[in-house]
Scaffold this active site. Structure first.
Site, short mmCIF file in Angstrom:
data_model
loop_
_atom_site.label_atom_id
_atom_site.label_comp_id
_atom_site.label_asym_id
_atom_site.label_seq_id
_atom_site.Cartn_x
_atom_site.Cartn_y
_atom_site.Cartn_z
N HIS A 59 43.63 48.83 37.85
CA HIS A 59 43.81 49.98 38.73
C HIS A 59 45.30 50.13 39.03
O HIS A 59 46.06 49.16 38.96
CB HIS A 59 43.04 49.76 40.03
CG HIS A 59 41.55 49.67 39.88
ND1 HIS A 59 40.68 49.73 40.94
CD2 HIS A 59 40.78 49.52 38.77
CE1 HIS A 59 39.44 49.62 40.50
NE2 HIS A 59 39.47 49.49 39.20
N GLU A 61 47.03 50.42 41.81
CA GLU A 61 47.61 49.60 42.88
C GLU A 61 47.72 48.14 42.45
O GLU A 61 48.72 47.47 42.73
CB GLU A 61 46.75 49.68 44.16
CG GLU A 61 46.49 51.09 44.65
CD GLU A 61 45.17 51.65 44.11
OE1 GLU A 61 44.93 51.60 42.89
OE2 GLU A 61 44.38 52.14 44.93
N CYS A 89 40.61 50.54 46.51
CA CYS A 89 39.27 49.96 46.53
C CYS A 89 39.35 48.54 47.10
O CYS A 89 40.43 48.05 47.43
CB CYS A 89 38.70 49.93 45.11
SG CYS A 89 39.45 48.67 44.05
N CYS A 92 41.72 46.28 45.02
CA CYS A 92 43.14 46.59 45.19
C CYS A 92 43.61 46.30 46.62
O CYS A 92 44.73 45.80 46.82
CB CYS A 92 43.40 48.04 44.83
SG CYS A 92 43.18 48.38 43.07
ZN LIG Z 1 41.26 49.56 42.89
#
Ligand SMILES: [Zn+2]
Ligand SMILES: [Zn+2]
Lengths: 165, 160
Positions: A59, A61, A89, A92
């Site tokens: 992801h 981040e 999320c 992250c």
């Molecule tokens: Zn994430």
């Protein structure tokens, strides 16, 4: 600890949203993140790279944290902010906490993202807001968002509504 | 636990011992299915390195690099210790069907130093995985007495 968002924060969040648009244009999922020092100096910039790598932990981040952490000392990271085009999320949010970064500014909210993706089983998330995850963290986190939500939403809508995907 | 679970879990203990011997934190992880081990890793997390390089994260990322997702959907993540919130989420994203772990987080936390970064996020692996429709089965603690030995004397001596 808490510091309200100012014009520089919004400018940096706009950069993260621009990164998310660039990610989508390059064939990745439409997510971007920017890490900036207390004075606004950009320390890292990352897109999601899940599509090109096949690594579903990449992801934006988490990529930004993996990039910045080995290069940037912990004292600088402790004063830094991560700007995310969409709400981090649970994975992250945890990665951000582990990096020592204590401030998050995000664009598109998790609830709305989930509604946008409701018909796509493969993209179902974990259903946690980043505030809920980080309420369990052992140090206080300073979290701001949704911010510039209409701008962030436009990138999401353009991507997820495209019929070919 | 299923027949091979103990063997794979003991392999995570061996990886945790190797990680500790190499100067890393005493955690190990294996991704495996009925055909055998897909990927394995110890923790490589350091104070000035990649803070996401937990054993489970490392093993999941290696697994995604070497086999297609369809195979991971029938695989299990084995971990010497109960996975943290980040690694539980990573297991969900990687698509594994099950998690089997050794030592429980609630018993590890008191052993660890109390700095904020060391104390982590108090959200259990089961809590992180509770909401999505696609379920990841979580089994543990397992072989807890053996898993406990991995931490013997570590956290009181650790300076990182
Ligand atoms: Zn994430
Ligand atoms: Zn972890």
């Amino acid at each position: 600890m808490s510091r309200t968002t100012d014009d520089r924060d919004l400018a940096l969040l706009r950069q993260a949203i621009a990164v998310s648009a660039a990610a989508a244009a390059s064939g990745e999922l439409p997510f971007g993140a920017v890490i900036a020092a207390r004075d606004g100096t950009i320390l890292a910039r990352a897109t999601s790279t899940e599509i090109s790598t096949g690594d579903w932990t990449c992801h934006a981040e988490t990529n930004a944290v993996r990039d910045a952490s080995p290069r940037i000392d912990r004292r600088t990271l402790a004063q830094a902010t991560i700007y995310a085009s969409a709400e981090p999320c649970a994975m992250c949010a945890s990665a951000i906490f582990y990096s020592g970064i204590r401030r998050i500014v995000y664009g598109f909210g998790e609830t709305k993202l989930r509604q946008m993706l409701a018909t796509r089983a493969e993209t179902t998330g974990l259903g946690f807001s980043c505030r809920e995850v980080l309420a369990h963290a052992a140090a206080p986190m300073d979290i701001h968002g949704p911010c510039l939500e209409a701008e962030a939403a436009a990138v999401q809508a353009r991507y997820w509504n495209a019929t070919s995907r | 636990m299923q027949p091979d679970d103990e063997n794979f879990l003991r392999q995570t203990f061996a990886l945790a011992r190797a990680a500790r011997a190499a100067g890393h934190r005493p955690f190990g992880a294996v991704v495996a299915d009925a055909a055998g081990i897909v990927a394995e890793a110890g923790s490589t997390q350091t104070a000035n390195g990649d803070p996401t390089a937990h054993a489970e994260m490392n093993a999941l990322r290696r697994a995604m690099a070497v086999v297609p997702r369809a195979r991971l959907e029938g695989a299990t993540l084995y971990a010497s210790n109960e996975p943290c919130a980040m690694c539980a989420a990573a297991a969900f994203y990687a698509g594994v069907a099950r998690i089997v772990f050794g030592f429980p987080e609630e018993k590890l936390r008191p052993l660890r130093n109390r700095t904020a970064a060391g104390a982590g996020i108090g959200l259990s692996c089961r809590a992180v995985l509770a909401r999505p429709a696609r379920k990841v089965e979580v089994v543990g603690p397992c072989l807890e007495d053996e898993a406990a030995l991995l931490h013997d004397g570590y956290w009181s001596e650790a300076t990182a």
